[in-house]
Design a protein around this motif. Sequence first.
Motif, PDB file in Angstrom:
ATOM      1  N   PRO A   1       0.836  -1.202   0.000  1.00  0.00           N
ATOM      2  CA  PRO A   1       0.000   0.000   0.000  1.00  0.00           C
ATOM      3  C   PRO A   1       0.874   1.256   0.000  1.00  0.00           C
ATOM      4  CG  PRO A   1      -0.735  -1.574   1.661  1.00  0.00           C
ATOM      5  CD  PRO A   1       0.601  -2.040   1.196  1.00  0.00           C
ATOM      6  N   MET A   2       0.544   2.191  -0.845  1.00  0.00           N
ATOM      7  CA  MET A   2       1.302   3.434  -0.944  1.00  0.00           C
ATOM      8  C   MET A   2       0.502   4.607  -0.399  1.00  0.00           C
ATOM      9  SD  MET A   2       4.098   2.290  -2.198  1.00  0.00           S
ATOM     10  CE  MET A   2       4.990   3.766  -2.683  1.00  0.00           C
ATOM     11  N   ARG A   3       1.201   5.635  -0.007  1.00  0.00           N
ATOM     12  CA  ARG A   3       0.589   6.868   0.471  1.00  0.00           C
ATOM     13  C   ARG A   3       0.819   7.970  -0.562  1.00  0.00           C
ATOM     14  NH1 ARG A   3       3.434   6.799   6.498  1.00  0.00           N
ATOM     15  NH2 ARG A   3       2.803   4.663   7.077  1.00  0.00           N
ATOM     16  N   VAL A   4      -0.101   8.915  -0.620  1.00  0.00           N
ATOM     17  CA  VAL A   4      -0.003   9.965  -1.638  1.00  0.00           C
ATOM     18  C   VAL A   4       1.225  10.844  -1.437  1.00  0.00           C
ATOM     19  CG1 VAL A   4      -2.465  10.064  -2.137  1.00  0.00           C
ATOM     20  CG2 VAL A   4      -1.522  11.459  -0.282  1.00  0.00           C
ATOM     21  N   ASP A   5       1.738  10.915  -0.210  1.00  0.00           N
ATOM     22  CA  ASP A   5       2.896  11.771   0.036  1.00  0.00           C
ATOM     23  C   ASP A   5       4.207  10.985   0.121  1.00  0.00           C
ATOM     24  OD1 ASP A   5       2.294  10.519   2.400  1.00  0.00           O
ATOM     25  OD2 ASP A   5       2.284  12.336   3.635  1.00  0.00           O
ATOM     26  N   ASP A   6       4.186   9.713  -0.275  1.00  0.00           N
ATOM     27  CA  ASP A   6       5.429   8.953  -0.324  1.00  0.00           C
ATOM     28  C   ASP A   6       6.376   9.564  -1.359  1.00  0.00           C
ATOM     29  OD1 ASP A   6       4.800   7.035   1.580  1.00  0.00           O
ATOM     30  OD2 ASP A   6       3.968   5.624   0.125  1.00  0.00           O
ATOM     31  N   ILE A   7       7.657   9.369  -1.122  1.00  0.00           N
ATOM     32  CA  ILE A   7       8.695   9.767  -2.076  1.00  0.00           C
ATOM     33  C   ILE A   7       9.596   8.553  -2.268  1.00  0.00           C
ATOM     34  CG2 ILE A   7      10.625  11.330  -2.558  1.00  0.00           C
ATOM     35  CD1 ILE A   7       9.345  13.243  -0.441  1.00  0.00           C
ATOM     36  N   ILE A   8       9.875   8.203  -3.509  1.00  0.00           N
ATOM     37  CA  ILE A   8      10.733   7.048  -3.746  1.00  0.00           C
ATOM     38  C   ILE A   8      11.884   7.424  -4.680  1.00  0.00           C
ATOM     39  CG2 ILE A   8       9.245   6.186  -5.619  1.00  0.00           C
ATOM     40  CD1 ILE A   8      10.146   3.314  -4.657  1.00  0.00           C
TER      41      ILE A   8
ATOM     42  N   ARG B   1       7.084   9.223   3.790  1.00  0.00           N
ATOM     43  CA  ARG B   1       8.055   8.132   3.822  1.00  0.00           C
ATOM     44  C   ARG B   1       9.046   8.296   2.673  1.00  0.00           C
ATOM     45  NH1 ARG B   1       4.456   2.714   3.919  1.00  0.00           N
ATOM     46  NH2 ARG B   1       3.763   3.676   1.967  1.00  0.00           N
ATOM     47  N   LEU B   2      10.309   8.070   2.971  1.00  0.00           N
ATOM     48  CA  LEU B   2      11.359   8.124   1.962  1.00  0.00           C
ATOM     49  C   LEU B   2      11.777   6.702   1.632  1.00  0.00           C
ATOM     50  CD1 LEU B   2      13.529  11.014   3.455  1.00  0.00           C
ATOM     51  CD2 LEU B   2      11.680  11.171   1.768  1.00  0.00           C
ATOM     52  N   LEU B   3      11.342   6.205   0.496  1.00  0.00           N
ATOM     53  CA  LEU B   3      11.629   4.840   0.073  1.00  0.00           C
ATOM     54  C   LEU B   3      12.661   4.879  -1.057  1.00  0.00           C
ATOM     55  CD1 LEU B   3       7.915   3.639  -0.115  1.00  0.00           C
ATOM     56  CD2 LEU B   3       9.427   3.650   1.884  1.00  0.00           C
ATOM     57  N   ASN B   4      13.245   3.731  -1.354  1.00  0.00           N
ATOM     58  CA  ASN B   4      14.199   3.684  -2.454  1.00  0.00           C
ATOM     59  C   ASN B   4      14.278   2.266  -3.007  1.00  0.00           C
ATOM     60  OD1 ASN B   4      16.979   2.368  -1.312  1.00  0.00           O
ATOM     61  ND2 ASN B   4      15.935   3.520   0.302  1.00  0.00           N
ATOM     62  N   SER B   5      14.713   2.152  -4.255  1.00  0.00           N
ATOM     63  CA  SER B   5      14.797   0.832  -4.886  1.00  0.00           C
ATOM     64  C   SER B   5      15.606   0.904  -6.177  1.00  0.00           C
ATOM     65  CB  SER B   5      13.398   0.309  -5.205  1.00  0.00           C
ATOM     66  OG  SER B   5      13.472  -0.949  -5.840  1.00  0.00           O
ATOM     67  N   HIS B   6      16.246  -0.232  -6.502  1.00  0.00           N
ATOM     68  CA  HIS B   6      16.898  -0.398  -7.801  1.00  0.00           C
ATOM     69  C   HIS B   6      16.050  -1.263  -8.731  1.00  0.00           C
ATOM     70  CE1 HIS B   6      20.377   1.553  -6.241  1.00  0.00           C
ATOM     71  NE2 HIS B   6      20.773   0.557  -5.481  1.00  0.00           N
ATOM     72  N   LEU B   7      14.880  -1.671  -8.284  1.00  0.00           N
ATOM     73  CA  LEU B   7      14.017  -2.517  -9.101  1.00  0.00           C
ATOM     74  C   LEU B   7      13.485  -1.762 -10.305  1.00  0.00           C
ATOM     75  CD1 LEU B   7      11.884  -4.224  -6.287  1.00  0.00           C
ATOM     76  CD2 LEU B   7      13.789  -5.246  -7.557  1.00  0.00           C
ATOM     77  N   TYR B   8      13.159  -2.514 -11.357  1.00  0.00           N
ATOM     78  CA  TYR B   8      12.525  -1.915 -12.523  1.00  0.00           C
ATOM     79  C   TYR B   8      11.087  -1.518 -12.163  1.00  0.00           C
ATOM     80  CZ  TYR B   8      16.198  -3.210 -15.885  1.00  0.00           C
ATOM     81  OH  TYR B   8      17.371  -3.304 -16.595  1.00  0.00           O
ATOM     82  N   MET B   9      10.524  -0.600 -12.934  1.00  0.00           N
ATOM     83  CA  MET B   9       9.190  -0.083 -12.634  1.00  0.00           C
ATOM     84  C   MET B   9       8.144  -1.183 -12.584  1.00  0.00           C
ATOM     85  SD  MET B   9       9.508   3.039 -11.965  1.00  0.00           S
ATOM     86  CE  MET B   9       7.745   3.177 -11.729  1.00  0.00           C
ATOM     87  N   ALA B  10       8.281  -2.230 -13.396  1.00  0.00           N
ATOM     88  CA  ALA B  10       7.290  -3.310 -13.444  1.00  0.00           C
ATOM     89  C   ALA B  10       7.209  -4.084 -12.135  1.00  0.00           C
ATOM     90  CB  ALA B  10       7.612  -4.274 -14.586  1.00  0.00           C
TER      91      ALA B  10
ATOM     92  N   VAL C   1       1.389   4.300  -9.160  1.00  0.00           N
ATOM     93  CA  VAL C   1       0.777   4.966 -10.310  1.00  0.00           C
ATOM     94  C   VAL C   1      -0.517   5.650  -9.900  1.00  0.00           C
ATOM     95  CG1 VAL C   1      -0.222   4.636 -12.599  1.00  0.00           C
ATOM     96  CG2 VAL C   1       1.851   3.387 -11.945  1.00  0.00           C
ATOM     97  N   ASP C   2      -1.402   4.931  -9.204  1.00  0.00           N
ATOM     98  CA  ASP C   2      -2.682   5.499  -8.792  1.00  0.00           C
ATOM     99  C   ASP C   2      -2.498   6.684  -7.842  1.00  0.00           C
ATOM    100  OD1 ASP C   2      -3.970   3.592 -10.284  1.00  0.00           O
ATOM    101  OD2 ASP C   2      -4.219   2.206  -8.592  1.00  0.00           O
ATOM    102  N   LYS C   3      -1.534   6.566  -6.932  1.00  0.00           N
ATOM    103  CA  LYS C   3      -1.304   7.634  -5.948  1.00  0.00           C
ATOM    104  C   LYS C   3      -0.378   8.720  -6.487  1.00  0.00           C
ATOM    105  CE  LYS C   3      -3.692   5.664  -2.654  1.00  0.00           C
ATOM    106  NZ  LYS C   3      -3.093   4.944  -1.529  1.00  0.00           N
ATOM    107  N   LYS C   4       0.134   8.497  -7.700  1.00  0.00           N
ATOM    108  CA  LYS C   4       1.082   9.445  -8.307  1.00  0.00           C
ATOM    109  C   LYS C   4       2.210   9.796  -7.330  1.00  0.00           C
ATOM    110  CE  LYS C   4      -1.524  11.571 -12.053  1.00  0.00           C
ATOM    111  NZ  LYS C   4      -2.469  10.459 -12.190  1.00  0.00           N
ATOM    112  N   VAL C   5       2.815   8.751  -6.827  1.00  0.00           N
ATOM    113  CA  VAL C   5       3.915   8.906  -5.873  1.00  0.00           C
ATOM    114  C   VAL C   5       5.097   9.603  -6.540  1.00  0.00           C
ATOM    115  CG1 VAL C   5       5.631   7.633  -4.524  1.00  0.00           C
ATOM    116  CG2 VAL C   5       3.236   6.921  -4.488  1.00  0.00           C
ATOM    117  N   LYS C   6       5.632  10.605  -5.880  1.00  0.00           N
ATOM    118  CA  LYS C   6       6.767  11.350  -6.425  1.00  0.00           C
ATOM    119  C   LYS C   6       7.997  10.453  -6.519  1.00  0.00           C
ATOM    120  CE  LYS C   6       5.519  16.051  -5.014  1.00  0.00           C
ATOM    121  NZ  LYS C   6       4.214  15.788  -4.387  1.00  0.00           N
ATOM    122  N   MET C   7       8.659  10.521  -7.683  1.00  0.00           N
ATOM    123  CA  MET C   7       9.851   9.721  -7.924  1.00  0.00           C
ATOM    124  C   MET C   7      11.043  10.637  -8.177  1.00  0.00           C
ATOM    125  SD  MET C   7       8.159   6.962 -10.553  1.00  0.00           S
ATOM    126  CE  MET C   7       9.774   6.487 -11.140  1.00  0.00           C
TER     127      MET C   7
END
Length: 314
Positions: free
Chosen positions: A60-67, A119-128, A135-141
């Motif tokens: 589950p994502m939050r609208v104010d998450d940043i990844i 929340r400040l998240l991070n990842s090297h995974l591909y978008m898929a 996408v639905d929450k339009k999380v800032k990247m």
Amino acid sequence: MEKSIPKSDTAELPAPDPNNPFYFPDFVLPSGLLFNGVRVMKCPVKDDPMTHLKKIYDLPMRVDDIIITAYPKCGTHWVAEILHMLTSGATEYSGRIKAYTMLEFCNDLTFLDTLTSPRLLNSHLYMAQLPRGMVDKKVKMVHMIRNPKDTAVSLYHHLNQSASKQFTFDNFLKGYPCGDYIVFSQQFDYLRQMAEFEKSHPDHPIMHIHYEDLKQDPAAIIKELSQFIGTPASDDFCQRVAAACCFSNMKKVDPTRERPECLRLLTEKRLEIYRKGVVGDWKNHFTVAQSEAFDEFLAEQKQKGFGFTPRGEL
């Protein structure tokens, strides 16, 4: 005169693995599995890799998450600390390294539910393979991009901490362009999939940051970043964040940070994250022949389309 190698030494060298002829460390090799059409990495967590990736996808994502999204060794630790200071409004360092909120390294994803927003998240995974709720929450990247030769040098030194003596820089350069010996493939495969995502989602909030721009004028980029995440900061504060997050300070504070248990599953040694942090260090590593061979690789990638054109010499 070239020194000969005693037979007793050559006899101790293991025979090359036909599936890993260039001696890449095991933890970055593809698992042979696919999730959403992308190769599955051997996540150092309690669940099996496929189960863990499914949990990430359903997170589950939050609208104010940043990844922070980036190919490895493109500056994610650096920008993670900058974002920590921008969102906290203070130039105090985070007590934990970014692996705690790195999705593929997060041993128990429910831990992320306990974090305060944003929340400040991070990842090297591909978008898929990232959370579909992004996408639905339009999380800032925040997407980091770095010169490919510097990225290759930094990645080699990082992987070499967990590799055998046979994993030479030359072997790395032979295997890396193939994209077959690292689960993340090579950098331009990553950049192309990011470009495809942006093309398919033109209204998604993404800030692309070039490592070289951040090195050249950190305060200006930090100012732009503060506006992008919705926490405008003064010029003075951005200057102080830039000073606090300079490479020498980041390297100095790193040993004091708390590290997650999962890193010990990769290696018993303490992985050093900060080496040089400079632009153009590839010139100290590539021979003329290696540089020419890598340039051929770059020319092939340019024909396919870089996705995002890196800064610096190509």
